[in-house]
Design a protein around this motif. Structure first.
Motif, short mmCIF file in Angstrom:
data_model
loop_
_atom_site.label_atom_id
_atom_site.label_comp_id
_atom_site.label_asym_id
_atom_site.label_seq_id
_atom_site.Cartn_x
_atom_site.Cartn_y
_atom_site.Cartn_z
N LYS A 1 74.07 73.16 67.45
CA LYS A 1 74.90 71.97 67.43
C LYS A 1 74.56 71.09 68.63
O LYS A 1 74.25 71.60 69.71
N ALA A 2 74.62 69.80 68.42
CA ALA A 2 74.30 68.87 69.50
C ALA A 2 74.96 67.53 69.23
O ALA A 2 75.37 67.23 68.09
N LEU A 3 75.07 66.72 70.29
CA LEU A 3 75.42 65.32 70.14
C LEU A 3 74.12 64.52 70.21
O LEU A 3 73.22 64.86 70.98
N GLN A 4 74.04 63.46 69.43
CA GLN A 4 72.79 62.70 69.40
C GLN A 4 73.07 61.20 69.32
O GLN A 4 73.91 60.74 68.54
N LEU A 5 72.36 60.47 70.18
CA LEU A 5 72.40 59.01 70.16
C LEU A 5 71.21 58.48 69.38
O LEU A 5 70.08 58.93 69.57
N ILE A 6 71.48 57.51 68.50
CA ILE A 6 70.42 56.87 67.71
C ILE A 6 70.54 55.37 67.90
O ILE A 6 71.64 54.80 67.82
N ARG A 7 69.41 54.74 68.16
CA ARG A 7 69.41 53.28 68.33
C ARG A 7 68.23 52.70 67.55
O ARG A 7 67.07 52.97 67.85
N PRO B 1 68.37 50.75 80.12
CA PRO B 1 67.21 50.28 79.36
C PRO B 1 66.10 51.30 79.23
O PRO B 1 65.25 51.18 78.34
N TYR B 2 66.08 52.32 80.10
CA TYR B 2 64.99 53.29 80.05
C TYR B 2 65.28 54.49 79.12
O TYR B 2 64.44 55.38 78.99
N THR B 3 66.46 54.55 78.51
CA THR B 3 66.75 55.63 77.57
C THR B 3 65.94 55.43 76.30
O THR B 3 65.86 54.33 75.75
N THR B 4 65.33 56.52 75.83
CA THR B 4 64.59 56.49 74.57
C THR B 4 65.40 57.21 73.49
O THR B 4 66.20 58.10 73.78
N GLY C 1 68.52 63.25 87.27
CA GLY C 1 68.57 61.82 87.57
C GLY C 1 68.47 61.04 86.29
O GLY C 1 69.40 61.01 85.47
N SER C 2 67.31 60.44 86.05
CA SER C 2 67.11 59.66 84.82
C SER C 2 66.21 60.38 83.83
O SER C 2 65.51 59.77 83.04
N THR C 3 66.23 61.73 83.88
CA THR C 3 65.39 62.53 82.97
C THR C 3 66.24 63.07 81.83
O THR C 3 66.24 62.53 80.73
N LEU C 4 66.99 64.14 82.09
CA LEU C 4 67.80 64.74 81.04
C LEU C 4 68.81 63.73 80.50
O LEU C 4 69.56 63.11 81.26
N GLY C 5 68.81 63.57 79.19
CA GLY C 5 69.74 62.65 78.54
C GLY C 5 69.24 61.23 78.46
O GLY C 5 69.87 60.38 77.83
N PHE C 6 68.12 60.95 79.11
CA PHE C 6 67.57 59.59 79.12
C PHE C 6 66.15 59.56 78.54
O PHE C 6 65.89 58.91 77.55
#
Length: 329
Positions: free
Chosen positions: A2-8, A54-57, A93-98
């Motif tokens: 199970k996970a949460l997921q962001l989609i853009r 802006p750097y999130t993929t 920092g801006s790695t995990l989750g980004f």
């Protein structure tokens, strides 16, 4: 898992948020597979879910902080295998989750060099709460080069970063550690409850420091008026480190007498918690372990957090502003 997921789909619209069933990641060379027990929802996680970075993929599993257990490693060495079964915790920092999938899932890949064994005094819930606030506080204190000769003032001393900074400044042996907050329930040295901040700070800081002023300010509030007023109370060679600023279409400028600033040798130090690598933040957590073991640095009580299950985390974790921990079981 199970996970949460962001989609853009496009940068012109905010991301969509959903629960997802994803394959458990396979360990890669240099990485460990960690079964996540708990993960906190930090303000930056909520901002990430709104498309604020802006750097999130995408698609992306969010989440920076975690505690859990190492269940597998890719490297077939004795040193690597000794991690299996150990309780660990960490942050990013801006790695995990980004840029790579983060910790709001039942499993996550963590660089082996970033594994940090959980200190015994911390429960798994507490360990999941300390990553961002503790490392941010330490970053500020290190950049300000706090010494035993310094008087340190922490603005926003009741908050997660501020309360950690107060404890750490004391652990570093600062000569005097002063607190400032807007609420009086924490009994701060400076109660920020007046419109005339400059007069208030001048009177209180002068009285508390025998006219010396403060050598270091750790500002976790990020209010321009408060920032300008507090800078006037810096002593010679004073350092002002801050981690926040107003967002949106509001005035972000401050007033600074540059003549007095250079005459006094002041330093202004912006501290961005997203800048360090996950390995650099692991080093900071290891540095703090001794303080935690000795009781000099304590996490907040478990009862201060709302613990929600993963299935409810979008509504009850991301959909509110309080202190929330996600239970991944």
């Amino acid at each position: 898992m199970k996970a949460l997921q962001l989609i853009r789909v496009t940068s012109s619209v905010p991301p969509t948020f959903a629960k997802a069933n994803l394959p458990i990641p396979r360990p890669q060379p240099g990485y460990a597979l960690v079964q996540i027990h708990y993960a906190s929802v930090q303000p930056s996680d909520r901002m990430n879910a709104q498309g604020g970075f802006p750097y999130t993929t995408f698609p992306r599993v969010p989440g920076r902080d975690y505690s859990g257990v190492v269940v597998d490693v890719a490297d077939d060495t004795n040193d690597a295998k000794t991690w299996i079964g150990k309780s660990v915790y960490g942050t990013s920092g801006s790695t995990l989750g980004f840029g790579v999938d983060g910790t709001h899932a039942q499993y996550c890949l963590i660089p082996q060099a970033a594994l940090v064994e959980k200190p015994e005094p911390l429960s798994h819930i507490q360990a999941a709460t300390v990553g961002v606030p503790f490392t941010t506080a330490l970053m500020c204190l290190r950049r300000a080069q706090v010494t035993a000769n310094d008087i340190v003032l922490v603005l926003g001393s009741k908050g997660a970063v501020g309360s950690a900074a107060v404890q750490m400044a004391k652990a570093l042996g600062a000569k005097q550690v002063l607190t400032a907050a807007r609420g009086d329930d924490s009994k701060p040295d400076v109660l920020l409850a007046t419109q005339d901040l400059a007069a208030l700070l001048k009177d209180r800081i002068s009285a508390l420091t025998n006219g010396h002023g403060v050598d270091v300010v750790i500002d976790t509030v990020g209010d321009p008026a408060l920032m300008s007023a507090t800078m006037e109370q810096l002593a010679s060679n004073g350092r002002f480190a801050w981690i926040a600023a107003p967002r949106g279409n509001v005035d972000k400028s401050i007033s600074l007498d540059i003549f007095q600033a250079y005459r006094k040798g002041l330093s202004l130090l912006g501290c961005n918690s997203a800048s360090p690598t996950v390995e650099e933040l692991a080093e900071q957590l290891r540095f703090m372990s001794d303080w935690i073991d000795r009781g000099l640095l304590k996490a907040q009580d478990e009862k201060d957090f709302d613990v929600v299950i993963l299935d409810d985390a979008i509504e009850k974790g991301y959909g509110k502003t309080g202190k929330v921990i996600i239970d991944m079981s």
